[in-house]
Design a protein around this motif. Structure first.
Motif, PDB file in Angstrom:
ATOM      1  N   ILE A  49       0.867  -1.174   0.000  1.00 30.94           N
ATOM      2  CA  ILE A  49       0.000   0.000   0.000  1.00 30.94           C
ATOM      3  C   ILE A  49       0.905   1.227   0.000  1.00 30.94           C
ATOM      4  O   ILE A  49       1.916   1.255   0.710  1.00 30.94           O
ATOM      5  N   VAL A  50       0.571   2.199  -0.842  1.00 27.40           N
ATOM      6  CA  VAL A  50       1.428   3.359  -1.053  1.00 27.40           C
ATOM      7  C   VAL A  50       0.635   4.632  -0.762  1.00 27.40           C
ATOM      8  O   VAL A  50      -0.434   4.859  -1.348  1.00 27.40           O
ATOM      9  N   PHE A  51       1.173   5.445   0.151  1.00 26.53           N
ATOM     10  CA  PHE A  51       0.566   6.720   0.513  1.00 26.53           C
ATOM     11  C   PHE A  51       1.411   7.847  -0.079  1.00 26.53           C
ATOM     12  O   PHE A  51       2.582   7.989   0.282  1.00 26.53           O
ATOM     13  N   PRO A  52       0.834   8.657  -0.983  1.00 24.96           N
ATOM     14  CA  PRO A  52       1.592   9.803  -1.509  1.00 24.96           C
ATOM     15  C   PRO A  52       1.667  10.903  -0.450  1.00 24.96           C
ATOM     16  O   PRO A  52       0.708  11.128   0.291  1.00 24.96           O
ATOM     17  N   LEU A  53       2.806  11.557  -0.362  1.00 25.14           N
ATOM     18  CA  LEU A  53       3.011  12.639   0.600  1.00 25.14           C
ATOM     19  C   LEU A  53       3.489  13.873  -0.139  1.00 25.14           C
ATOM     20  O   LEU A  53       4.244  13.773  -1.092  1.00 25.14           O
ATOM     21  N   SER A  54       3.071  15.021   0.323  1.00 25.58           N
ATOM     22  CA  SER A  54       3.607  16.277  -0.193  1.00 25.58           C
ATOM     23  C   SER A  54       4.542  16.828   0.866  1.00 25.58           C
ATOM     24  O   SER A  54       4.155  16.993   2.016  1.00 25.58           O
ATOM     25  N   ILE A  55       5.768  17.089   0.472  1.00 26.45           N
ATOM     26  CA  ILE A  55       6.761  17.588   1.420  1.00 26.45           C
ATOM     27  C   ILE A  55       6.720  19.116   1.414  1.00 26.45           C
ATOM     28  O   ILE A  55       6.354  19.735   2.375  1.00 26.45           O
ATOM     29  N   SER A  56       7.108  19.707   0.293  1.00 24.28           N
ATOM     30  CA  SER A  56       7.045  21.159   0.130  1.00 24.28           C
ATOM     31  C   SER A  56       7.109  21.456  -1.354  1.00 24.28           C
ATOM     32  O   SER A  56       7.863  20.817  -2.082  1.00 24.28           O
ATOM     33  N   GLY A  57       6.308  22.409  -1.783  1.00 19.16           N
ATOM     34  CA  GLY A  57       6.296  22.766  -3.198  1.00 19.16           C
ATOM     35  C   GLY A  57       6.004  21.571  -4.074  1.00 19.16           C
ATOM     36  O   GLY A  57       5.036  20.863  -3.875  1.00 19.16           O
TER      37      GLY A  57
END
Length: 186
Positions: free
Chosen positions: A155-163
């Protein structure tokens, strides 16, 4: 009994469980209540532990330990986009299993699994990792090593770090078809 349990949770006792004594509608409600309090307790526990962490490695260990109560997990890793924005780089790994993967291993952003997550911008899971990679022609060292470690579901969770920087939080387990809709909604 059930009303008292709801009141205890409302007052902050998020780990409180109810004895399931029935399989009818009330029993199903009780089971749902217990799953809810288990998830809440794990999520709040994780939040507390993340704030206490001094490194990303500690956070990955905390995620592994806390999410094990709500997700089948044998392996967890965070992948971050490299400077070229052409690859994902394994940054942190935690598992009790022997590792064939290591920090610094690379996965191409053009890999079908990675593209699927980025294109949909939502959590995705694969019930049979070996078959998924055959159908997507997505063989590479990273996923091949997961298979060699006997991981069946992913299972893969996309993450936004910055920009525009992106990262992925990936969980894998030895169980086939381990991740349900409720897991993707975390």
């Amino acid at each position: 009994h059930t009303v008292n349990a709801f009141n205890r949770v409302a007052l902050g006792e998020l780990s409180h469980q109810i004895d399931v004594s029935d399989t009818a509608e009330l029993g199903q409600l009780t089971s749902s209540f217990n799953r809810l309090t288990g998830r809440l307790n794990s999520l709040f526990g994780l939040t507390d532990r993340i704030y206490q962490a001094t490194s990303l490695d500690e956070i990955i260990v905390f995620i592994y330990e806390e999410f094990n109560g709500i997700l089948p997990i044998d392996w967890v890793s965070m992948l971050r986009m490299d400077i070229s924005k052409q690859n994902m780089v394994v940054g942190h790994i935690h598992s009790r299993d022997e590792q064939l993967l290591k920090e610094g291993d690379v996965v191409s952003i053009s890999h079908p699994v990675i593209q699927s997550v980025f294109n949909k911008e939502k959590v995705i899971s694969f019930d049979n990792l070996r078959e998924e990679l055959k159908t997507s022609n997505g063989e590479d060292t990273f996923f091949r090593n997961l298979i060699l470690m006997n991981m069946e579901s992913l299972i893969v969770f996309p993450l936004s770090i910055s920009g525009e920087e992106r990262a992925l939080l990936i969980f894998a387990t030895h169980e086939k078809a381990a991740y349900k809709t409720s897991h993707r909604e975390l």
